[in-house]
Design a protein around this motif. Structure first.
Motif, PDB file in Angstrom:
ATOM      1  N   PRO A 206       0.844  -1.204   0.000  1.00 48.24           N
ATOM      2  CA  PRO A 206       0.000   0.000   0.000  1.00 48.24           C
ATOM      3  C   PRO A 206       0.879   1.254   0.000  1.00 48.24           C
ATOM      4  CG  PRO A 206      -0.688  -1.569   1.704  1.00 48.24           C
ATOM      5  CD  PRO A 206       0.614  -2.069   1.185  1.00 48.24           C
ATOM      6  N   GLY A 207       0.550   2.208  -0.858  1.00 47.43           N
ATOM      7  CA  GLY A 207       1.325   3.438  -0.923  1.00 47.43           C
ATOM      8  C   GLY A 207       2.450   3.411  -1.931  1.00 47.43           C
ATOM      9  N   ALA A 208       2.656   2.255  -2.605  1.00 42.71           N
ATOM     10  CA  ALA A 208       3.752   2.145  -3.575  1.00 42.71           C
ATOM     11  C   ALA A 208       3.616   3.180  -4.689  1.00 42.71           C
ATOM     12  CB  ALA A 208       3.802   0.736  -4.170  1.00 42.71           C
ATOM     13  N   ALA A 209       2.386   3.404  -5.142  1.00 36.77           N
ATOM     14  CA  ALA A 209       2.162   4.371  -6.229  1.00 36.77           C
ATOM     15  C   ALA A 209       2.577   5.772  -5.805  1.00 36.77           C
ATOM     16  CB  ALA A 209       0.703   4.351  -6.651  1.00 36.77           C
ATOM     17  N   GLN A 210       2.351   6.096  -4.527  1.00 39.59           N
ATOM     18  CA  GLN A 210       2.750   7.414  -4.019  1.00 39.59           C
ATOM     19  C   GLN A 210       4.269   7.576  -4.088  1.00 39.59           C
ATOM     20  OE1 GLN A 210       1.558   8.083   0.050  1.00 39.59           O
ATOM     21  NE2 GLN A 210       2.725   9.993   0.245  1.00 39.59           N
ATOM     22  N   GLY A 211       5.000   6.520  -3.746  1.00 44.22           N
ATOM     23  CA  GLY A 211       6.454   6.576  -3.812  1.00 44.22           C
ATOM     24  C   GLY A 211       6.954   6.727  -5.237  1.00 44.22           C
ATOM     25  N   LEU A 212       6.355   5.967  -6.173  1.00 43.94           N
ATOM     26  CA  LEU A 212       6.775   6.057  -7.570  1.00 43.94           C
ATOM     27  C   LEU A 212       6.437   7.422  -8.153  1.00 43.94           C
ATOM     28  CD1 LEU A 212       5.808   2.512  -8.919  1.00 43.94           C
ATOM     29  CD2 LEU A 212       8.020   3.337  -8.104  1.00 43.94           C
ATOM     30  N   ASN A 213       5.303   7.960  -7.739  1.00 42.69           N
ATOM     31  CA  ASN A 213       4.924   9.291  -8.206  1.00 42.69           C
ATOM     32  C   ASN A 213       5.930  10.338  -7.742  1.00 42.69           C
ATOM     33  OD1 ASN A 213       2.953  11.134  -9.474  1.00 42.69           O
ATOM     34  ND2 ASN A 213       2.664  11.879  -7.386  1.00 42.69           N
ATOM     35  N   THR A 214       6.422  10.192  -6.510  1.00 43.24           N
ATOM     36  CA  THR A 214       7.422  11.122  -5.977  1.00 43.24           C
ATOM     37  C   THR A 214       8.730  11.017  -6.752  1.00 43.24           C
ATOM     38  OG1 THR A 214       6.456  10.966  -3.763  1.00 43.24           O
ATOM     39  CG2 THR A 214       8.724  11.775  -3.917  1.00 43.24           C
ATOM     40  N   LEU A 215       9.123   9.783  -7.080  1.00 43.45           N
ATOM     41  CA  LEU A 215      10.387   9.581  -7.798  1.00 43.45           C
ATOM     42  C   LEU A 215      10.324  10.066  -9.233  1.00 43.45           C
ATOM     43  CD1 LEU A 215      13.259   8.433  -8.092  1.00 43.45           C
ATOM     44  CD2 LEU A 215      12.225   6.205  -8.579  1.00 43.45           C
ATOM     45  N   PHE A 216       9.247   9.717  -9.943  1.00 47.05           N
ATOM     46  CA  PHE A 216       9.243   9.921 -11.390  1.00 47.05           C
ATOM     47  C   PHE A 216       8.505  11.171 -11.864  1.00 47.05           C
ATOM     48  CE2 PHE A 216      10.040   5.266 -11.262  1.00 47.05           C
ATOM     49  CZ  PHE A 216      11.261   5.290 -11.915  1.00 47.05           C
ATOM     50  N   THR A 217       7.823  11.886 -10.973  1.00 40.98           N
ATOM     51  CA  THR A 217       7.209  13.145 -11.407  1.00 40.98           C
ATOM     52  C   THR A 217       8.307  14.106 -11.853  1.00 40.98           C
ATOM     53  OG1 THR A 217       5.327  12.910  -9.907  1.00 40.98           O
ATOM     54  CG2 THR A 217       5.837  15.136 -10.711  1.00 40.98           C
ATOM     55  N   PRO A 218       8.307  14.498 -13.131  1.00 41.36           N
ATOM     56  CA  PRO A 218       9.437  15.296 -13.624  1.00 41.36           C
ATOM     57  C   PRO A 218       9.401  16.746 -13.164  1.00 41.36           C
ATOM     58  CG  PRO A 218       7.819  14.970 -15.369  1.00 41.36           C
ATOM     59  CD  PRO A 218       7.352  14.155 -14.194  1.00 41.36           C
ATOM     60  N   ASN A 219      10.539  17.215 -12.769  1.00 38.08           N
ATOM     61  CA  ASN A 219      10.718  18.635 -12.464  1.00 38.08           C
ATOM     62  C   ASN A 219      11.609  19.200 -13.573  1.00 38.08           C
ATOM     63  OD1 ASN A 219      11.221  21.179 -11.458  1.00 38.08           O
ATOM     64  ND2 ASN A 219      12.563  20.483  -9.809  1.00 38.08           N
ATOM     65  N   TRP A 220      10.981  19.636 -14.657  1.00 38.25           N
ATOM     66  CA  TRP A 220      11.748  20.041 -15.838  1.00 38.25           C
ATOM     67  C   TRP A 220      12.602  21.262 -15.567  1.00 38.25           C
ATOM     68  CZ3 TRP A 220      12.000  16.214 -18.937  1.00 38.25           C
ATOM     69  CH2 TRP A 220      10.909  15.360 -19.112  1.00 38.25           C
ATOM     70  N   GLU A 221      12.194  22.073 -14.617  1.00 44.28           N
ATOM     71  CA  GLU A 221      12.978  23.269 -14.293  1.00 44.28           C
ATOM     72  C   GLU A 221      14.362  22.892 -13.762  1.00 44.28           C
ATOM     73  OE1 GLU A 221      14.643  26.466 -11.903  1.00 44.28           O
ATOM     74  OE2 GLU A 221      13.787  24.639 -11.046  1.00 44.28           O
ATOM     75  N   ALA A 222      14.475  21.692 -13.173  1.00 48.04           N
ATOM     76  CA  ALA A 222      15.756  21.240 -12.626  1.00 48.04           C
ATOM     77  C   ALA A 222      16.818  21.079 -13.713  1.00 48.04           C
ATOM     78  CB  ALA A 222      15.576  19.915 -11.885  1.00 48.04           C
ATOM     79  N   LEU A 223      16.373  20.856 -14.950  1.00 43.20           N
ATOM     80  CA  LEU A 223      17.323  20.656 -16.044  1.00 43.20           C
ATOM     81  C   LEU A 223      18.103  21.927 -16.372  1.00 43.20           C
ATOM     82  CD1 LEU A 223      15.291  18.382 -18.497  1.00 43.20           C
ATOM     83  CD2 LEU A 223      16.842  17.732 -16.664  1.00 43.20           C
ATOM     84  N   THR A 224      17.662  23.061 -15.874  1.00 43.46           N
ATOM     85  CA  THR A 224      18.392  24.306 -16.111  1.00 43.46           C
ATOM     86  C   THR A 224      19.513  24.510 -15.096  1.00 43.46           C
ATOM     87  OG1 THR A 224      16.873  25.599 -14.724  1.00 43.46           O
ATOM     88  CG2 THR A 224      16.303  25.369 -17.063  1.00 43.46           C
ATOM     89  N   HIS A 225      19.606  23.636 -14.108  1.00 42.37           N
ATOM     90  CA  HIS A 225      20.631  23.758 -13.073  1.00 42.37           C
ATOM     91  C   HIS A 225      21.858  22.939 -13.448  1.00 42.37           C
ATOM     92  CE1 HIS A 225      17.068  24.438 -10.094  1.00 42.37           C
ATOM     93  NE2 HIS A 225      17.288  25.485 -10.860  1.00 42.37           N
ATOM     94  N   PRO A 226      23.035  23.541 -13.547  1.00 42.52           N
ATOM     95  CA  PRO A 226      24.251  22.790 -13.868  1.00 42.52           C
ATOM     96  C   PRO A 226      24.527  21.660 -12.879  1.00 42.52           C
ATOM     97  CG  PRO A 226      24.646  25.159 -14.029  1.00 42.52           C
ATOM     98  CD  PRO A 226      23.297  24.982 -13.425  1.00 42.52           C
ATOM     99  N   GLY A 227      24.148  21.845 -11.614  1.00 43.76           N
ATOM    100  CA  GLY A 227      24.396  20.819 -10.609  1.00 43.76           C
ATOM    101  C   GLY A 227      23.676  19.511 -10.892  1.00 43.76           C
ATOM    102  N   VAL A 228      22.512  19.595 -11.540  1.00 42.58           N
ATOM    103  CA  VAL A 228      21.767  18.384 -11.885  1.00 42.58           C
ATOM    104  C   VAL A 228      22.521  17.581 -12.934  1.00 42.58           C
ATOM    105  CG1 VAL A 228      19.653  17.540 -12.979  1.00 42.58           C
ATOM    106  CG2 VAL A 228      19.540  19.356 -11.248  1.00 42.58           C
ATOM    107  N   TRP A 229      23.063  18.261 -13.923  1.00 39.41           N
ATOM    108  CA  TRP A 229      23.846  17.582 -14.950  1.00 39.41           C
ATOM    109  C   TRP A 229      25.141  17.027 -14.361  1.00 39.41           C
ATOM    110  CZ3 TRP A 229      22.081  16.800 -19.904  1.00 39.41           C
ATOM    111  CH2 TRP A 229      20.890  17.454 -20.224  1.00 39.41           C
TER     112      TRP A 229
END
Length: 521
Positions: A206-229
């Motif tokens: 129970p709650g597995a979907a919530q965990g996967l949603n947290t992991l895979f929900t994309p934060n596209w704004e993060a791609l503009t940060h050099p630290g992410v790359w």
């Protein structure tokens, strides 16, 4: 090229019996503890689903190209890391010994984590940690003391640690095929089945979907940060076991007519596939923990030792069929960790055998016994966790990362080795190695990893590691001191002469000449 696949020297050093065994052994080295407890948290912190994009870019532009560089060095020059570098160019031998020193350091502390995982596999059956996994791990199991070096032995750690080293001694004494290869052939399929079963069970919580949603929900704004790359390049680099002699050593045990670029693609994508699988399993379990605790997944998400030995035991205590989940999880850590540890210590054994006139068993004993003694002295005591934490951080960031950047720059720009190495890779492959590979190895990968190294160095200087929890002398000794020690070792080891009869001419020159009709230099 000669019709015979192996030379007497190859037979003496040892060979993998087939390409399949080599691929399994290389996957066993690449898939380790970091894949399970590092990747999920790194992905979560750096954009979630959006992190997959820089991760794949890093894999294709740095991970696989550097993997092929290691393969070319080892397969062409038929030697350990120091001998392969020396045969490529006499002045680069020290790079190989630098890598050997790093592997020795890693083996000494990595064995301790493997011993913890072995004990926790048993603990999972009775959920021995009770209602306080953190207190049990820190207090009852490791009996962690203050930040001083202790001589108080913790028998609950010392005994499994001794057993780990005995198992290593046996496997490595058996040789390349009967020991390393056979272990990989058995352990890797079991690991995939075990971890696959773990992921399936985690997804049913129970709650597995919530965990996967947290992991895979994309934060596209993060791609503009050099630290992410930078995080993506760092993760790919650490997870593939490249840059510190393992893949050079393993590829030197592969038959001459093997398709090395094709093998590299299989190994690279298999490793990344396992990391994604680990992310699914870990965050599905964290989602269950968050729901059971009535908090957000962000409040229970963690990585590293805390995830494995504190967060997961808490999950196991609450989960349906928790005993099964625990045995699968910690059993997977043992399987993944053991195959990786075998590869790390083999780098040192292979180098010792090449440098001196020693048998396989003699070199294994000469390397493993001192390593085991140091491992027991430093990591079975009440101060072991402190030393391990510092050593692991600095050896990874300022040992492995530094030697990788230096070796790429030296190979590409100082000794101009990329042309002959590419030519060797192209002898037997359907994946042509051309200008694209040279550009990636000579420019893209070293620039990206240099940026990661600069960021890490800046952070280490600005904020002492541990946020003030460790005294300066401990960081200086087991952090900066250890990183400097392996570099000095690399320089000093080059002063020791090679055993009588050792040829520093690359066998790859002979192979290419017999194929193209060129005269051997």
């Amino acid at each position: 090229m000669n019709d015979v696949d192996t030379t007497p020297l190859d037979e003496k050093r040892g060979m993998f019996s087939s390409r399949r065994v080599f691929i399994l052994a290389a996957i066993g080295s690449a898939v380790g503890l970091g894949n399970i407890w590092r990747f999920p948290y790194v992905a979560y912190e750096n954009g979630g689903g959006a992190f997959v994009l820089p991760y794949l870019v890093a894999l294709l532009t740095a991970g696989i190209p550097f993997l092929l560089l290691d393969y070319a060095l080892g397969h062409r020059n038929r030697g350990s890391a120091p001998l392969s570098f020396a045969r490529q160019h006499r002045a680069t031998e020290g790079l190989g010994w630098w890598q050997v020193g790093i592997c020795f350091m890693i083996a000494v502390y990595y064995a301790a984590v493997l011993a913890w995982a072995a004990r926790y596999t048993i603990f999972a059956v009775t959920e021995a940690w009770g209602d306080d996994p953190a207190g049990f791990f820190i207090g009852e199991f490791l009996r962690v003391g203050d930040t001083t070096i202790s001589t108080e032995i913790v028998m609950g750690v010392a005994l499994p640690l001794a057993l780990v080293w005995i198992a290593l001694l046996v496997v490595l004494s058996l040789g390349v095929q009967k020991g390393i290869g056979a272990t990989a052939v058995v352990f890797i399929p079991i690991l995939l089945l075990t971890f696959g079963a773990l992921v399936v069970q985690a997804l049913l919580l129970p709650g597995a979907a919530q965990g996967l949603n947290t992991l895979f929900t994309p934060n596209w704004e993060a791609l503009t940060h050099p630290g992410v790359w930078a995080a993506a390049y760092g993760q790919i680099f650490f997870s593939l076991s490249i840059g510190f002699g393992i893949m050079i050593t393993y590829s030197s045990y592969v038959r001459r007519k093997t398709d090395m670029p094709g093998s590299g693609l299989v190994i690279g994508f298999s490793n990344s596939g396992f990391e994604l699988l680990a992310g699914i399993g870990v965050f599905a379990a964290l989602g269950f923990m968050a729901q059971a605790s009535g908090v957000a997944v962000t409040e229970v998400a963690s990585g590293g030792i805390g995830l494995a030995f504190i967060a997961f035991p808490a999950i196991i205590s609450e989960a349906p069929l928790g005993v099964l989940l625990g045995v699968l999880f910690f059993g997977s850590l043992v399987l993944a960790g053991f195959t990786s540890l075998v590869s790390v210590i083999e780098v040192v054994i292979s180098a010792v055998r090449d440098k001196f006139e020693m048998t396989r068993v003699g070199a294994t004993v000469a390397v493993s016994v001192p390593a085991a003694v140091l491992s027991l002295l430093f990591f079975s005591t009440t101060s072991g966790l402190h030393v391990l934490d510092i050593l692991d951080n600095f050896i990874n960031k300022f040992g492995i990362l530094a030697v990788a950047v230096v070796s790429m720059v030296v190979m590409a720009w100082l000794v101009r080795a990329l042309d002959p190495l590419a030519a060797h890779l192209n002898l037997h492959t359907s994946v042509h190695i051309g200008l694209w590979w040279k550009v990636l190895v000579a420019a893209v990968a070293p620039l990206a990893l240099s940026y990661v190294l600069v960021l890490e160095f800046r952070d280490a200087v600005r904020t002492p590691y541990g946020d003030g929890d460790y005294p300066a002398w401990m960081i200086g000794t087991f952090g900066w001191g250890a990183a400097l020690a392996v570099l000095v070792f690399g320089l000093v080891a080059t002063l020791v002469p090679w055993r009588t009869g050792t040829s520093l001419t690359s066998p790859g020159e002979v192979d290419r000449a017999s194929t193209t009709g060129e005269e051997v230099r």
